[in-house]
Write an enzyme that holds these catalytic residues in place. Structure first.
Site, PDB file in Angstrom:
ATOM      1  N   ASP A  86       1.014  -1.222   0.100  1.00  0.00           N
ATOM      2  CA  ASP A  86       0.100  -0.070   0.115  1.00  0.00           C
ATOM      3  C   ASP A  86       0.974   1.265   0.106  1.00  0.00           C
ATOM      4  O   ASP A  86       1.977   1.074   0.421  1.00  0.00           O
ATOM      5  CB  ASP A  86      -0.848  -0.153   1.297  1.00  0.00           C
ATOM      6  CG  ASP A  86      -1.486   1.058   1.306  1.00  0.00           C
ATOM      7  OD1 ASP A  86      -1.442   2.150   2.187  1.00  0.00           O
ATOM      8  OD2 ASP A  86      -2.865   1.314   0.907  1.00  0.00           O
ATOM      9  N   THR A 108      -4.067   3.549  -3.873  1.00  0.00           N
ATOM     10  CA  THR A 108      -5.484   3.224  -3.775  1.00  0.00           C
ATOM     11  C   THR A 108      -6.433   4.573  -4.155  1.00  0.00           C
ATOM     12  O   THR A 108      -7.662   4.426  -3.945  1.00  0.00           O
ATOM     13  CB  THR A 108      -5.690   3.205  -2.311  1.00  0.00           C
ATOM     14  OG1 THR A 108      -5.119   4.315  -1.499  1.00  0.00           O
ATOM     15  CG2 THR A 108      -4.839   1.772  -1.687  1.00  0.00           C
TER      16      THR A 108
END
Length: 154
Positions: A86, A108
Site C-alpha cells: 500500500d 489506492t
C-alpha cells in the site's frame, strides 16, 4: 507455487491498535489466497503521535513481516516473486530488498489524484506552495481536463 505455474497471494495485515479486530474467512479450498494477521499489541498504542504514527507503525511491523515471509520461503512451498505494498507502507521495500525481490506500490486512488500529487510535489520542489493558499488561482494540473481552483485542494 512449486506445483504448477499458479499465482498465489499472501496478504499480511497489520492491525491498528484502536480498530476492532476484523474476521477474515479464507475458504479452505482456496490455497492460492492466504491472509496472515499480525496481532495488535498494547505496545503499538505508544506509537500514536500526530506527525509520525504511520511511519512508526510500519517501521515497528517490519520485523514481523520479515519473519512471516522468511518462514514462508523456508517452508519451500512458495517461490517469492515480489511485494505489493500500500502507498502508506513503502517502508516495507526494505523487507522486499532483504529477499532480493521487487516492490510494487498499490496506489489506492485514481490516476488523476496521482497526477495531482506529482504536480503538487513538483510545485513544492520549486518553493513554498502555501503561498497559493489564499489566492484566487486555478492550476493547470496535467491529469485533469479542467483547471483546478487552489481553494479546493487539500
Amino acid at each position: 507455487m512449486i506445483n504448477g505455474y499458479r499465482l498465489s497471494i499472501t496478504i499480511i495485515i497489520m492491525n491498528l491498535p484502536l480498530q476492532p479486530k476484523h474476521n477474515i474467512i479464507t475458504p479452505k479450498a482456496n490455497f492460492r489466497l492466504c491472509f496472515v494477521d499480525i496481532p495488535s499489541k498494547e505496545l503499538t498504542k505508544g506509537l500514536i503521535t500526530p506527525n509520525t504514527y504511520i511511519h512508526d507503525f510500519v517501521e515497528h511491523h517490519k520485523t514481523h513481516v520479515l519473519n512471516i515471509v522468511h518462514e514462508m520461503v523456508e517452508s519451500g512451498k512458495i517461490r517469492h516473486a515480489g511485494f505489493v505494498v500500500d502507498m502508506f507502507c513503502v517502508a516495507m521495500t526494505d523487507v522486499a530488498n532483504a529477499f532480493g525481490v521487487p516492490t510494487y506500490i498499490y496506489f489506492t486512488s485514481g490516476a488523476a489524484m496521482l497526477g495531482m500529487m506529482f504536480y503538487v510535489h513538483a510545485k513544492h520542489d520549486e518553493g513554498d506552495i502555501t503561498r497559493f493558499k489564499d489566492l484566487d488561482l486555478r492550476l493547470p494540473i496535467p491529469s485533469y481536463v479542467n483547471v483546478v481552483p487552489v481553494k479546493i485542494l487539500p
